[in-house]
Design a protein around this motif. Structure first.
Motif, short mmCIF file in Angstrom:
data_model
loop_
_atom_site.label_atom_id
_atom_site.label_comp_id
_atom_site.label_asym_id
_atom_site.label_seq_id
_atom_site.Cartn_x
_atom_site.Cartn_y
_atom_site.Cartn_z
N UNK A 112 5.01 4.58 49.22
CA UNK A 112 3.61 4.48 48.81
C UNK A 112 3.33 5.39 47.62
N UNK A 113 3.82 6.61 47.68
CA UNK A 113 3.59 7.53 46.57
C UNK A 113 4.35 7.11 45.31
N UNK A 148 -5.44 6.58 51.99
CA UNK A 148 -5.48 7.14 53.33
C UNK A 148 -6.91 7.47 53.72
N UNK A 149 -7.85 6.79 53.06
CA UNK A 149 -9.27 7.11 53.19
C UNK A 149 -9.83 6.89 54.58
N UNK A 150 -9.24 5.98 55.36
CA UNK A 150 -9.79 5.65 56.67
C UNK A 150 -9.36 6.62 57.76
N UNK A 161 -3.14 -2.33 50.60
CA UNK A 161 -2.28 -1.31 51.17
C UNK A 161 -1.45 -0.66 50.06
N UNK A 162 -1.22 0.65 50.15
CA UNK A 162 -0.40 1.31 49.11
C UNK A 162 1.07 0.93 49.16
N UNK A 163 1.47 0.19 50.19
CA UNK A 163 2.85 -0.31 50.20
C UNK A 163 3.05 -1.45 49.21
#
Length: 218
Positions: free
Chosen positions: A94-95, A7-9, A48-50
């Motif tokens: 994502x988590x 979620x850095x952006x 992407x974390x997905x």
């Protein structure tokens, strides 16, 4: 130390990166669009974390000592009450990918940005906010956060769920923790993004909040 920021952006994610770099830590950022990180001194992994393989690639880039997650679900506009345009389990899934990769790569600590009203803090949120969150489009994001709460607790990693009051863009840095899942927190309590970013980094560095869900405000 090295932190992996998911979620850095986003607005809070970039402030987390600023704080980590200010403290001399290395940062890996998993982002869909690397151009969004122009000007930031970070190691970028596109993805992407997905996607679990993308998350694994971020861990492979450099050994992370901890993970900080500042994801939020995309909406149709900047209004917090706009209709969601993401899958209903975006943050939970994502988590799940992140904690799965953490166990594979031997990373034990994750700090996840949530919100006042998630989990056990719901009962301590004012009835006005309960009505607002429960009847508006915000309920979908709360459902997602609650799935994350339940599922990360079962993954066997060290977690911190940070639950700030309403986020605002001010320079206030003093943070107050509200014990007992936010009991007594005022209706109009707020928390600056800068103070939240600082808190997330503190929570990653220290053990004070390990395996808890602190409610915070300014």
């Amino acid at each position: 130390m090295r932190g992996l920021v998911i979620g850095a952006s986003g607005r809070t994610g970039k402030l987390v990166i600023d704080e980590l770099r200010h403290r001399g830590h290395q940062v890996t950022a998993l982002v869909r669009n690397p151009d969004s990180m122009n000007g930031y001194d970070v190691d970028i992994v596109k993805g992407t974390p997905t996607n679990l393989d993308d998350v694994r690639a971020a861990f492979k880039y450099g050994h992370a000592d901890f993970v900080i997650v500042t994801l939020s679900a995309p909406r149709a506009s900047d209004s917090p009450f706009a209709a969601p345009i993401s899958p209903p389990r975006l943050m939970a899934d994502c988590n799940d990918n992140i904690t799965t990769a953490m166990k594979e790569f031997g990373v034990s600590k994750i700090v996840i940005l949530q919100a006042l009203g998630v989990g056990a803090s719901w009962d301590n949120m004012s009835c006005v906010l309960q009505l607002l969150m429960g009847k508006s489009n915000m309920r979908f994001q709360y459902d997602d956060h609650n799935h994350t709460d339940r599922e990360v607790r079962q993954k066997g990693v060290t977690f911190v769920f940070a639950r700030p009051a309403r986020l605002v863009d001010t320079d206030v840095m003093t943070v107050r923790e509200w014990a007992n899942d936010g009991k007594g927190i005022p209706l109009m309590a707020s928390c600056s993004r800068k103070s939240v970013a600082n808190f997330l980094v503190d929570a990653a560095m220290e053990t004070k909040f390990d395996n808890t869900a602190p409610v915070i405000s300014n």
